[in-house]
Structures are given as C-alpha cells and as structure tokens.
Design an enzyme around this catalytic site. Structure first.
Site, PDB file in Angstrom:
ATOM      1  N   SER A  47       0.711   6.602   2.611  1.00  0.00           N
ATOM      2  CA  SER A  47       1.267   7.622   3.514  1.00  0.00           C
ATOM      3  C   SER A  47       2.463   8.329   2.902  1.00  0.00           C
ATOM      4  CB  SER A  47       1.719   6.987   4.834  1.00  0.00           C
ATOM      5  OG  SER A  47       0.662   6.258   5.402  1.00  0.00           O
ATOM      6  N   GLU A  90      -8.901  -2.467   5.506  1.00  0.00           N
ATOM      7  CA  GLU A  90      -7.701  -2.578   6.338  1.00  0.00           C
ATOM      8  C   GLU A  90      -8.072  -2.603   7.820  1.00  0.00           C
ATOM      9  OE1 GLU A  90      -4.847   0.575   5.798  1.00  0.00           O
ATOM     10  OE2 GLU A  90      -3.338  -0.476   7.011  1.00  0.00           O
ATOM     11  N   GLN A 141       0.851  -1.189   0.000  1.00  0.00           N
ATOM     12  CA  GLN A 141       0.000   0.000   0.000  1.00  0.00           C
ATOM     13  C   GLN A 141       0.892   1.247   0.000  1.00  0.00           C
ATOM     14  OE1 GLN A 141      -1.693   0.977   3.783  1.00  0.00           O
ATOM     15  NE2 GLN A 141      -3.701   1.438   2.907  1.00  0.00           N
ATOM     16  N   SER A 192       4.541  -1.020   4.321  1.00  0.00           N
ATOM     17  CA  SER A 192       4.804  -2.383   4.792  1.00  0.00           C
ATOM     18  C   SER A 192       5.028  -3.324   3.615  1.00  0.00           C
ATOM     19  CB  SER A 192       3.610  -2.910   5.590  1.00  0.00           C
ATOM     20  OG  SER A 192       3.299  -2.043   6.629  1.00  0.00           O
TER      21      SER A 192
END
Ligand SMILES: Cc1cc2nc3c(=O)[nH]c(=O)nc-3n(C[C@H](O)[C@H](O)[C@H](O)COP(=O)(O)OP(=O)(O)OC[C@H]3O[C@@H](n4cnc5c(N)ncnc54)[C@H](O)[C@@H]3O)c2cc1C
Length: 423
Positions: free
Chosen positions: A153, A268, A150, A185
């Site tokens: 951010s 999520e 993902q 991650s």
C-alpha cells in the site's frame, strides 16, 4: 493485514472431518499437548495486539516468544506443513496445514508475527520463485529466524493498488527504488519486505509493476511506526530513498509483478478469513458469564447470533479446505471468507461492549481482561480494511464469483504515465 491466525477458543473444529482429517487432528493435538498448555483468560497470548501495551519490553518479549515457538515446531518437524521437505518443510497437504493452525490457536503460544512470512510470502515464493529464492528465503522463515512484511500500500494506492507510484529503475545488475509505502504491519520487526514497485510507466497500470524481495537493512530504507486508535504502533510508514535491490531479488517476471501480488493477496484473504481475530465465541460466552448477563434475552440472542456466525465461518472454512484438498489454489472465493470475517469482527465488537454495559468504558488494569474487548471494538476496522476493504471484497465477489458486469475502469487500458493523478 492480519493481526493473528488464531480461531475461536473452545469452538468446535471438527466440522466435517474425514477419518483421515480426524486422525491428523488427533496427532497434532497430541504433539501440541506435549509442548504447550491451552489458552486461558489469564494469558497475554492471543490478546497481545488488544492490550494497547506499547512498552518496548512487551514488544521484545512478543518477538522472542514468536521466534521461540516457531523454532520449537520447526525442530519437531511441524513447521511449513505444505512446504516441500527440501526447503525445510513437512511436505504435507494444505488441509493438514489448516487443521494444524486451528489446533495451534487453542494453545497459549505466540504466532502472529509470522503471519505474513508463513501465510503469504512462503506460498508466493513457492509459486513464483526460482530454486535459489526457495533455498535462500524459505528455510529461515520456517526456523523462525527471519520475519517478513508486506510493502504494497501507498498513500495514494490502497484499494486501487495497481495505481502505485513507487518507482524502480534498472541500473546494471541492480534496481534503484524511490517512493513511500504505508500501513505496513510489523515492518518495524521485519528483516525482509515483499515490495511492489512501478518499473514501466508506458504500459497500462497492471502491466508495469515488478515484485521485489527487499532486505530491510538496505541503506535508504526508513521505517516509521504509526500509532493506531488502539494505542499500539502495529503498522508503519516505510520510506524508500535510492534503495538498491539486486536484480536476482526480482520475484517472477520484470513487469509481471501484478500476478505475483495477486497470489500473495489471495493467500492473505484466505488467511484472514480462516484466522479470525484470535478471540471467538468461547471468549464472549465467558465474558457474559463473568458479567452475570446470560439470562438477559437480548444478550442470549446476540450470543446465539455470534455462535451462528462462528459456525458459518467454520463451514466456509471447511469449503475452502475441500477446494484446497482438490488441489486448487485460493481464488476469488477467498473474498467471501474475508468479508464474513470482517462482518463477524464488527458485530463481535458491539457484542463485547453490550455485554459489559458501563464497564465497557474502562481500560487497562481497571477493565475485565485488561480491556481486551474494548480494544477489539476499536481495532475492528483493522480487520475490516486490512487485506482489502469490505466494499472491495463485494466488488470481487460481484465481478469474479457472480459474474456481474465490472465497474467502469477508464484508466485500465491507458499507459500509466497518461493516467490523471494528483500532484
Ligand atoms: C490493520 C491494517 C493492516 C494493514 N497491513 C498492511 C500491510 O502489512 N501491508 C500493506 O501493504 N498494506 C497494509 N494495509 C493497508 C490496506 O491494504 C489498505 O488500507 C486497504 O487496501 C485500503 O486502502 P486505503 O487505506 O488506501 O483506502 P482507500 O482505497 O482510499 O479506500 C477508502 C474507502 O473507499 C472505498 N473504495 C475504494 N475504492 C472503491 C471501489 N472501487 N468501490 C467501492 N468502494 C471503494 C473503500 O472501501 C474505503 O471504504 C493494512 C491496513 C490495515 C487497516
């Protein structure tokens, strides 16, 4: 982001199972029994992220074990339980998926590397993807061949995700992307990234974002691992320099990426809330027995509180399961699950050290279970921050579940280029 999808080993999973659910659970157990063994304290599985073992060989083995397991359940028809058969799934229901995950978590198998792919990307592509997207991307994830990360951010956009500044500019049939992502991650293992970028600066911030499916091997994508307090480099910085993404890789509408991102974020939170930390009440009870402290009243109370929290999470999960059965998509109530899972991980972090006393200062081979509980203490902030912080979950619950007045957001209606920013 989550570190795994496993649930409290040894906990009761059959809370409020209907006869149909109980029958499905028995079928899943019989299948899992036929190809795997139950977890035990001796396993490395489930504690992989807690071992602080940054040896490249450990990582390689972890990736291989994840891929091998995913392929085995795919071949047996148990992968992608809710995914339609035409995309390689089982064509089943979400409550079945949930039960299968709970059961799978009891076994000595590795699944965490596919958490983003299967728990977040697949449901998002199913809702927002074209037929071509679904046929191209979903089957390789189910077969365990392609791993996703993902890319949301940024250094200046976490809680305020809509404030992101990574830019994508259209150039013919392609988009050219420049910017930086962070805390991604598993990006160092990923073949693809779910990327959001700003595509219009003349509209308010939520309305100028587009969601892209990015091949991580594209020229200009640079992944730099970041070492966490646990010692393991689990997440990364990702630098994007003149990265060219084909227009067909836009998921949803151009400038409509916020809605697509919300689908992913709710999945999520649901996953983190339902998944816990991979270590649960049974592990803490065994720890207390190993240290001979089960007769100490304060420890007994703390263990009872841990058990109670586990049960509450179980009931919250059962409630989510009931909503899912009724055909609802995960909504803002997933923040209740995420918040409770965060608080549970914080209190469990304390409990693991409280039980061990001075031995809680030991690490690696000197420590009980190679210091797994110490690592869980240090790693608790990952669970509490990833997927949205506790404060943000409380804001969501206040505003969208309880209907309280919203926070003041002066930048919500301004064109993005007029929003004051640093730098
Ligand atoms: C283990 C882990 C894995 C992650 N994995 C990924 C990943 O795979 N992909 C990805 O894109 N991101 C990932 N993240 C990033 C994560 O989503 C962000 O860290 C998170 O959203 C918080 O953003 P931030 O770190 O920028 O903190 P900030 O947004 O700067 O927040 C700092 C503090 O201010 C508080 N705060 C901020 N705004 C408010 C407000 N409006 N009201 C009250 N309090 C507020 C926050 O609660 C926090 O305590 C991961 C993070 C962790 C820890």
């Amino acid at each position: 982001m989550t570190v795994g999808t496993e649930r409290a080993a040894g906990a009761r999973f059959a809370v409020d199972d209907s006869p149909e659910e109980a029958a499905f659970r028995a079928e899943a157990r019989a299948f899992l029994d036929s190809i795997a063994v139950l977890r035990s304290d001796a396993d490395e599985t489930g504690s992989y992220f807690a071992m602080a073992d940054d040896d490249p060989e450990t990582h390689r083995r972890h990736v291989a074990r994840n891929k091998e397991w995913q392929r085995r359940i795919f071949d047996a028809g148990w992968a992608g339980i809710t995914v339609p058969v035409e995309y390689g799934g089982r064509g089943g229901e979400r409550w079945q998926e949930r039960i299968f995950r709970q059961e799978q978590a009891r076994y000595n198998v590795d699944t965490g590397l596919f958490a983003v792919s299967l728990g977040m990307v697949v449901p998002t592509i199913l809702v927002h993807g074209t037929e071509e997207h679904k046929r191209r991307y979903i089957p390789p994830m189910l077969r365990g061949e392609e791993i996703w990360c993902q890319l949301f951010s940024e250094p200046g956009a976490g809680s305020d995700l809509a404030g992101l500044t990574t830019r994508a500019v259209r150039d013919g049939d392609e988009w050219v992307v420049n910017g930086q992502k962070v805390w991604n991650s598993g990006a160092h293992h990923a073949d693809f990234g779910a990327l959001i970028a700003r595509t219009d600066v003349d509209v308010p911030k939520h309305r100028g974002i587009t969601y892209f499916l990015l091949d991580m091997r594209t020229s200009g994508v640079e992944v730099r691992p970041l070492r966490q307090a646990t010692g393991v480099a689990h997440f990364n910085e990702v630098f994007l320099t003149d990265v060219r993404v084909p227009h067909r890789n836009v998921l949803g509408a151009v400038n409509g990426g916020w809605a697509v991102a919300q689908t992913m974020l709710m999945n999520e939170r649901n996953m983190i809330g339902s998944g816990g930390m991979g270590v649960g009440f049974g592990d803490y009870l065994r720890l207390a027995r190993a240290f001979g402290v089960t007769d100490i009243p304060v420890i007994r109370q703390a263990l009872a509180a841990c058990f109670t929290r586990t049960e509450i999470l179980e009931y919250l999960g059962a409630r989510a399961q009931a909503a899912i059965r009724a055909g609802k998509q995960p909504g803002p109530e997933t923040s209740v699950l995420k918040l409770n899972a965060s608080l549970h991980s914080a209190l469990n972090g304390d409990l693991g050290l409280q039980i061990q006393g001075a031995a809680g200062m030991l690490a690696r081979d000197d420590a009980y279970r190679r210091g797994m509980f110490q690592q869980l203490f240090v790693g608790q902030w990952g669970v509490r921050i990833g997927g949205g912080t506790e404060q943000i979950q409380r804001n969501v619950i206040g505003e969208r579940v309880l209907g309280l007045p919203g926070e003041s957001r002066p930048d919500k209606t301004l064109p993005f280029r007029e929003v004051p920013r640093n730098g």
